[in-house]
Write a protein that holds these residues in place. Structure first.
Motif, PDB file in Angstrom:
ATOM      1  N   SER A  52      -1.719 -99.748  72.706  1.00 35.37           N
ATOM      2  CA  SER A  52      -0.654 -99.236  71.844  1.00 35.37           C
ATOM      3  C   SER A  52      -1.236 -98.636  70.575  1.00 35.37           C
ATOM      4  CB  SER A  52       0.325-100.358  71.479  1.00 35.37           C
ATOM      5  OG  SER A  52       1.000-100.813  72.619  1.00 35.37           O
ATOM      6  N   THR A  53      -2.241 -99.305  70.012  1.00 25.83           N
ATOM      7  CA  THR A  53      -2.908 -98.790  68.820  1.00 25.83           C
ATOM      8  C   THR A  53      -3.599 -97.467  69.125  1.00 25.83           C
ATOM      9  OG1 THR A  53      -3.240-101.052  68.039  1.00 25.83           O
ATOM     10  CG2 THR A  53      -4.609 -99.352  67.041  1.00 25.83           C
ATOM     11  N   GLU A  54      -4.277 -97.407  70.261  1.00 23.73           N
ATOM     12  CA  GLU A  54      -4.969 -96.181  70.655  1.00 23.73           C
ATOM     13  C   GLU A  54      -3.969 -95.048  70.887  1.00 23.73           C
ATOM     14  OE1 GLU A  54      -7.258 -97.289  74.074  1.00 23.73           O
ATOM     15  OE2 GLU A  54      -8.717 -98.421  72.884  1.00 23.73           O
ATOM     16  N   ILE A  55      -2.855 -95.349  71.496  1.00 21.13           N
ATOM     17  CA  ILE A  55      -1.826 -94.330  71.737  1.00 21.13           C
ATOM     18  C   ILE A  55      -1.293 -93.817  70.406  1.00 21.13           C
ATOM     19  CG2 ILE A  55       0.531 -93.976  72.585  1.00 21.13           C
ATOM     20  CD1 ILE A  55      -0.234 -95.795  74.970  1.00 21.13           C
ATOM     21  N   GLY A  56      -1.037 -94.734  69.476  1.00 21.61           N
ATOM     22  CA  GLY A  56      -0.557 -94.318  68.160  1.00 21.61           C
ATOM     23  C   GLY A  56      -1.555 -93.406  67.459  1.00 21.61           C
ATOM     24  N   ALA A  57      -2.835 -93.758  67.533  1.00 20.53           N
ATOM     25  CA  ALA A  57      -3.874 -92.934  66.908  1.00 20.53           C
ATOM     26  C   ALA A  57      -3.950 -91.567  67.590  1.00 20.53           C
ATOM     27  CB  ALA A  57      -5.221 -93.642  66.985  1.00 20.53           C
ATOM     28  N   ALA A  58      -3.842 -91.549  68.903  1.00 19.76           N
ATOM     29  CA  ALA A  58      -3.888 -90.285  69.642  1.00 19.76           C
ATOM     30  C   ALA A  58      -2.681 -89.412  69.299  1.00 19.76           C
ATOM     31  CB  ALA A  58      -3.943 -90.553  71.144  1.00 19.76           C
ATOM     32  N   GLU A  59      -1.516 -90.024  69.144  1.00 19.83           N
ATOM     33  CA  GLU A  59      -0.321 -89.254  68.776  1.00 19.83           C
ATOM     34  C   GLU A  59      -0.470 -88.666  67.379  1.00 19.83           C
ATOM     35  OE1 GLU A  59       2.726 -92.206  69.382  1.00 19.83           O
ATOM     36  OE2 GLU A  59       3.144 -91.483  71.414  1.00 19.83           O
ATOM     37  N   ARG A  60      -1.024 -89.449  66.443  1.00 19.02           N
ATOM     38  CA  ARG A  60      -1.249 -88.925  65.090  1.00 19.02           C
ATOM     39  C   ARG A  60      -2.233 -87.761  65.127  1.00 19.02           C
ATOM     40  NH1 ARG A  60      -0.785 -94.290  64.082  1.00 19.02           N
ATOM     41  NH2 ARG A  60      -3.022 -94.697  64.165  1.00 19.02           N
ATOM     42  N   MET A  61      -3.317 -87.921  65.899  1.00 19.98           N
ATOM     43  CA  MET A  61      -4.303 -86.854  66.003  1.00 19.98           C
ATOM     44  C   MET A  61      -3.677 -85.605  66.617  1.00 19.98           C
ATOM     45  SD  MET A  61      -7.951 -86.758  67.965  1.00 19.98           S
ATOM     46  CE  MET A  61      -8.906 -87.536  66.685  1.00 19.98           C
ATOM     47  N   LEU A  62      -2.842 -85.787  67.619  1.00 27.41           N
ATOM     48  CA  LEU A  62      -2.184 -84.657  68.264  1.00 27.41           C
ATOM     49  C   LEU A  62      -1.294 -83.914  67.266  1.00 27.41           C
ATOM     50  CD1 LEU A  62      -1.639 -83.067  70.851  1.00 27.41           C
ATOM     51  CD2 LEU A  62       0.153 -84.721  71.387  1.00 27.41           C
ATOM     52  N   ARG A  63      -0.536 -84.674  66.444  1.00 31.24           N
ATOM     53  CA  ARG A  63       0.304 -84.032  65.428  1.00 31.24           C
ATOM     54  C   ARG A  63      -0.558 -83.250  64.434  1.00 31.24           C
ATOM     55  NH1 ARG A  63       3.366 -88.786  65.880  1.00 31.24           N
ATOM     56  NH2 ARG A  63       2.250 -89.776  64.170  1.00 31.24           N
ATOM     57  N   GLU A  64      -1.673 -83.852  64.003  1.00 31.69           N
ATOM     58  CA  GLU A  64      -2.567 -83.166  63.065  1.00 31.69           C
ATOM     59  C   GLU A  64      -3.136 -81.899  63.687  1.00 31.69           C
ATOM     60  OE1 GLU A  64      -5.555 -85.962  61.817  1.00 31.69           O
ATOM     61  OE2 GLU A  64      -4.064 -87.310  60.930  1.00 31.69           O
ATOM     62  N   LEU A  65      -3.540 -81.980  64.953  1.00 38.05           N
ATOM     63  CA  LEU A  65      -4.099 -80.812  65.623  1.00 38.05           C
ATOM     64  C   LEU A  65      -3.056 -79.715  65.794  1.00 38.05           C
ATOM     65  CD1 LEU A  65      -6.389 -82.513  68.283  1.00 38.05           C
ATOM     66  CD2 LEU A  65      -7.107 -81.249  66.250  1.00 38.05           C
ATOM     67  N   ARG A  66      -1.819 -80.096  66.075  1.00 35.93           N
ATOM     68  CA  ARG A  66      -0.747 -79.094  66.185  1.00 35.93           C
ATOM     69  C   ARG A  66      -0.539 -78.391  64.847  1.00 35.93           C
ATOM     70  NH1 ARG A  66       3.331 -82.586  69.953  1.00 35.93           N
ATOM     71  NH2 ARG A  66       2.475 -81.915  71.949  1.00 35.93           N
ATOM     72  N   CYS A  67      -0.582 -79.165  63.763  1.00 32.64           N
ATOM     73  CA  CYS A  67      -0.451 -78.559  62.432  1.00 32.64           C
ATOM     74  C   CYS A  67      -1.614 -77.617  62.154  1.00 32.64           C
ATOM     75  CB  CYS A  67      -0.375 -79.643  61.354  1.00 32.64           C
ATOM     76  SG  CYS A  67       1.177 -80.545  61.331  1.00 32.64           S
ATOM     77  N   THR A  68      -2.820 -78.025  62.546  1.00 35.32           N
ATOM     78  CA  THR A  68      -3.991 -77.185  62.342  1.00 35.32           C
ATOM     79  C   THR A  68      -3.870 -75.895  63.141  1.00 35.32           C
ATOM     80  OG1 THR A  68      -5.378 -79.125  61.946  1.00 35.32           O
ATOM     81  CG2 THR A  68      -6.510 -77.090  62.563  1.00 35.32           C
ATOM     82  N   VAL A  69      -3.436 -75.999  64.390  1.00 34.45           N
ATOM     83  CA  VAL A  69      -3.264 -74.813  65.231  1.00 34.45           C
ATOM     84  C   VAL A  69      -2.217 -73.890  64.617  1.00 34.45           C
ATOM     85  CG1 VAL A  69      -2.401 -74.014  67.470  1.00 34.45           C
ATOM     86  CG2 VAL A  69      -4.074 -75.854  67.367  1.00 34.45           C
ATOM     87  N   GLN A  70      -1.129 -74.462  64.134  1.00 31.23           N
ATOM     88  CA  GLN A  70      -0.070 -73.653  63.518  1.00 31.23           C
ATOM     89  C   GLN A  70      -0.614 -72.940  62.279  1.00 31.23           C
ATOM     90  OE1 GLN A  70       3.329 -75.890  62.226  1.00 31.23           O
ATOM     91  NE2 GLN A  70       4.677 -74.120  62.287  1.00 31.23           N
ATOM     92  N   SER A  71      -1.370 -73.651  61.471  1.00 31.48           N
ATOM     93  CA  SER A  71      -1.959 -73.053  60.276  1.00 31.48           C
ATOM     94  C   SER A  71      -2.935 -71.935  60.650  1.00 31.48           C
ATOM     95  CB  SER A  71      -2.671 -74.136  59.464  1.00 31.48           C
ATOM     96  OG  SER A  71      -3.346 -73.580  58.376  1.00 31.48           O
ATOM     97  N   LEU A  72      -3.755 -72.190  61.682  1.00 32.11           N
ATOM     98  CA  LEU A  72      -4.708 -71.168  62.116  1.00 32.11           C
ATOM     99  C   LEU A  72      -3.994 -69.953  62.704  1.00 32.11           C
ATOM    100  CD1 LEU A  72      -7.494 -73.417  63.655  1.00 32.11           C
ATOM    101  CD2 LEU A  72      -7.607 -72.115  61.528  1.00 32.11           C
ATOM    102  N   ASP A  73      -2.881 -70.175  63.394  1.00 32.62           N
ATOM    103  CA  ASP A  73      -2.092 -69.049  63.906  1.00 32.62           C
ATOM    104  C   ASP A  73      -1.562 -68.196  62.758  1.00 32.62           C
ATOM    105  OD1 ASP A  73      -2.424 -69.533  66.601  1.00 32.62           O
ATOM    106  OD2 ASP A  73      -0.547 -70.664  66.829  1.00 32.62           O
TER     107      ASP A  73
END
Length: 135
Positions: A52-73
């Protein structure tokens, strides 16, 4: 006629002994089973918590990466707009065939209207402002 019968063992005592062994084994098995299930439950809980902890960390990382991709776009779109603007400006300069080059400064074009006042700073578009503001 006499039959020699050995001393009979008390069947009640034998049955009681067997029952006692059975009860002891059954109790030991119950205790071992309880311990086993407690261990299994603890292990499952630990694994569940870690995952559960790993899933939470992965979800946070995914949100951060989506924000980064949006910013780079957004940055990419800004760069494309800037490139198109610069290419259009270059075409305009190249198309301005009447401009003469100053012989004293090769590569620098002379002012085609030397008597006229130089134009003021050009208003910048929103993308240019964003690019200069560190965006």
């Amino acid at each position: 006629m006499e039959v020699d019968v050995p001393k009979s063992q008390d069947l009640g005592k034998i049955m009681a002994g067997i029952q006692a062994q059975y009860d002891e084994m059954a109790e030991n098995n119950r205790e071992e089973l309880d311990k086993y299930w407690c261990r299994q439950t603890e292990e499952s809980t630990t694994v569940f918590t870690m995952q559960s902890t790993e899933i939470g960390a992965a979800e946070r990382m995914l949100r951060e990466l989506r924000c980064t991709v949006q910013s780079l776009d957004i940055d990419l779109d800004s760069m494309r707009y800037l490139k198109a603007t610069l290419e259009n400006s270059l075409r305009e300069v190249d198309a301005d065939g009447g401009a003469q080059q100053d012989p004293a400064a090769p590569g620098v074009r002379a002012d085609p209207n030397p008597g006229r006042e130089a134009p003021g700073p050009r208003a910048r578009g929103p993308v240019e402002h964003q690019g200069r503001a560190g965006g």
